[in-house]
Design an enzyme around this catalytic site. Sequence first.
Site, PDB file in Angstrom:
ATOM      1  CE  LYS A  63      -2.305  -8.579  -2.834  1.00 36.72           C
ATOM      2  NZ  LYS A  63      -3.370  -9.599  -2.856  1.00 36.72           N
ATOM      3  CG  HIS A  66      -1.882  -1.063   1.360  1.00 37.76           C
ATOM      4  ND1 HIS A  66      -1.801  -2.047   2.313  1.00 37.76           N
ATOM      5  CD2 HIS A  66      -2.998  -1.328   0.647  1.00 37.76           C
ATOM      6  CE1 HIS A  66      -2.830  -2.867   2.186  1.00 37.76           C
ATOM      7  NE2 HIS A  66      -3.571  -2.467   1.179  1.00 37.76           N
ATOM      8  CG  MET A  90       4.475  -7.354   1.229  1.00 38.68           C
ATOM      9  SD  MET A  90       5.075  -5.795   1.879  1.00 38.68           S
ATOM     10  CE  MET A  90       6.781  -6.237   2.151  1.00 38.68           C
ATOM     11  CD  GLN A 136      -8.986  -3.961  -7.111  1.00 39.57           C
ATOM     12  OE1 GLN A 136      -9.788  -4.439  -6.333  1.00 39.57           O
ATOM     13  NE2 GLN A 136      -7.873  -3.377  -6.710  1.00 39.57           N
TER      14      GLN A 136
HETATM   15  P1  AMP Z   1      -6.494  -3.744  -0.521  1.00 40.54           P
HETATM   16  O1  AMP Z   1      -6.351  -2.926   0.721  1.00 40.54           O
HETATM   17  O2  AMP Z   1      -6.013  -5.158  -0.376  1.00 40.54           O
HETATM   18  O3  AMP Z   1      -7.863  -3.628  -1.162  1.00 40.54           O
HETATM   19  O4  AMP Z   1      -5.497  -3.108  -1.572  1.00 40.54           O
HETATM   20  C1  AMP Z   1      -5.527  -1.729  -1.877  1.00 40.54           C
HETATM   21  C2  AMP Z   1      -4.624  -1.495  -3.056  1.00 40.54           C
HETATM   22  O5  AMP Z   1      -3.302  -1.907  -2.720  1.00 40.54           O
HETATM   23  C3  AMP Z   1      -5.043  -2.311  -4.293  1.00 40.54           C
HETATM   24  O6  AMP Z   1      -4.876  -1.503  -5.447  1.00 40.54           O
HETATM   25  C4  AMP Z   1      -4.062  -3.443  -4.272  1.00 40.54           C
HETATM   26  O7  AMP Z   1      -3.824  -3.986  -5.556  1.00 40.54           O
HETATM   27  C5  AMP Z   1      -2.818  -2.771  -3.723  1.00 40.54           C
HETATM   28  N1  AMP Z   1      -1.900  -3.774  -3.172  1.00 40.54           N
HETATM   29  C6  AMP Z   1      -2.199  -4.749  -2.288  1.00 40.54           C
HETATM   30  N2  AMP Z   1      -1.113  -5.511  -2.048  1.00 40.54           N
HETATM   31  C7  AMP Z   1      -0.111  -5.007  -2.802  1.00 40.54           C
HETATM   32  C8  AMP Z   1       1.257  -5.362  -3.004  1.00 40.54           C
HETATM   33  N3  AMP Z   1       1.819  -6.385  -2.396  1.00 40.54           N
HETATM   34  N4  AMP Z   1       1.985  -4.621  -3.857  1.00 40.54           N
HETATM   35  C9  AMP Z   1       1.428  -3.563  -4.514  1.00 40.54           C
HETATM   36  N5  AMP Z   1       0.146  -3.181  -4.373  1.00 40.54           N
HETATM   37  C10 AMP Z   1      -0.618  -3.896  -3.529  1.00 40.54           C
END
Ligand code: AMP
Length: 297
Positions: A148, A36, A183, A152
Site C-alpha cells: 500500500k 498489518h 485497509m 516507502q
Molecule cells: P502504518 O501503520 O500505516 O505505518 O503501516 C505499517 C505497515 O503496514 C507499512 O509497511 C504499511 O505499508 C503496511 N500496511 C498498511 N496498510 C496495509 C494494507 N492494507 N495491506 C498491506 N499492508 C499494509
Amino acid sequence: MQIIKTIAGVRDFISTKKGQKRIGYVPTMGALHLGHMQLIDSARLESEIVVCSIFVNPTQFNKAKDLENYPVDLANDIKKLEDAGCDMLFIPEVNDMYPYQAGIKFIFKQYDTLLEGAFRPGHFSGVGLVVSKFFNIIQPDTAYFGQKDLQQYFIIKQLQLDLFFPVSIKLVPTVRESDGLAMSSRNRLLSDQERKDAVKFYQALQLGAQLIEEHQDLNKVRDRIHHHFDRDTTVSLEYFEIVSFHTFTPIKTYHGEPIALCISGYVGSTRLIDNIVLGENNHPTINKLYASPSQVS
Ligand code: AMP
C-alpha cells in the site's frame, strides 16, 4: 508476547535470540487492521521470532493536525498481536526514540520530488530516520513492508542498500476491504458517507488499468483520470501517476513491463493513498519480492 518499552530492554531481548533464531520485524504506527496482520503472518512464516513496533513517528508527519488526529488503539492492538503469535512488541515513547532533536536528515534523491515525496515534504526523511533507528535497535533478519505504501518500500530498499543494513526487505501485497478500499488506519477517521466515497480511488486505479490494457496512450489515461475527479465533489485527487516498478519514475509508454498506478487524495479531511501493480506476471523476480502466506513457498 513480551511488551517492551525501552531500547535497553529490546537490546537485551534481541541479544538472547540474535544469531540463533531468525528475527522478522514489522514496523507499524498502530491502530492495527488486517493489512498489518498480513505482515505479521508473513513474518511468522519465515522467522522464529516475530517483533512488531508501534510508534506514531512525529518526524514523518508534515502536518501537525495529521499527527494529532492519528488513531490510537493500543489495547486492541496488543490483543490482535497476541492472537497472531507475535513474540515481542516494542512501544517506545517519543522521548526514547528522539531524546534530542535529530541531527540528520535523509535525502532520497530519486524519490523526494515524486508523488508522496512531493506532496509530503520531509516525510521520507522522517521514515528513513525512524526505520534506521529501529533497524539498529532490533537488528532484524527480515523486515516486512506493505505494498500500500509502495514508494516507502522503494526508499527503505535505498536505505538498506546505501547503509548496508544486513536485513532483507520484503513486500507484502495490499489487503483490501470487500469493496476494494485499501485497509488503512486512517479509514477509521472516515464518516459513513466518506467511507463509501473512499472506494473511488481504488475504482479510479481499476479504470486506469483497464484503459492501459486497452493500449490507450498513457498521457490520455492520466488526463482521463484527472477529468474523472474534476467532476466529483465528494473526493479530491492529489495525484494519479503511472510509474515503472523498477525505478518508480513516471513512464511515457507501456509494453507490458511491471508498472504501478499510484493515487492519492482527500475524502473530507482524510488523506488516503493506494496503488495497483500491472505486468508483474511478466517479470519473474517481482513475485519473489513478495512474502505473503499464499506466496511464500
Ligand atoms: P502504518 O501503520 O500505516 O505505518 O503501516 C505499517 C505497515 O503496514 C507499512 O509497511 C504499511 O505499508 C503496511 N500496511 C498498511 N496498510 C496495509 C494494507 N492494507 N495491506 C498491506 N499492508 C499494509
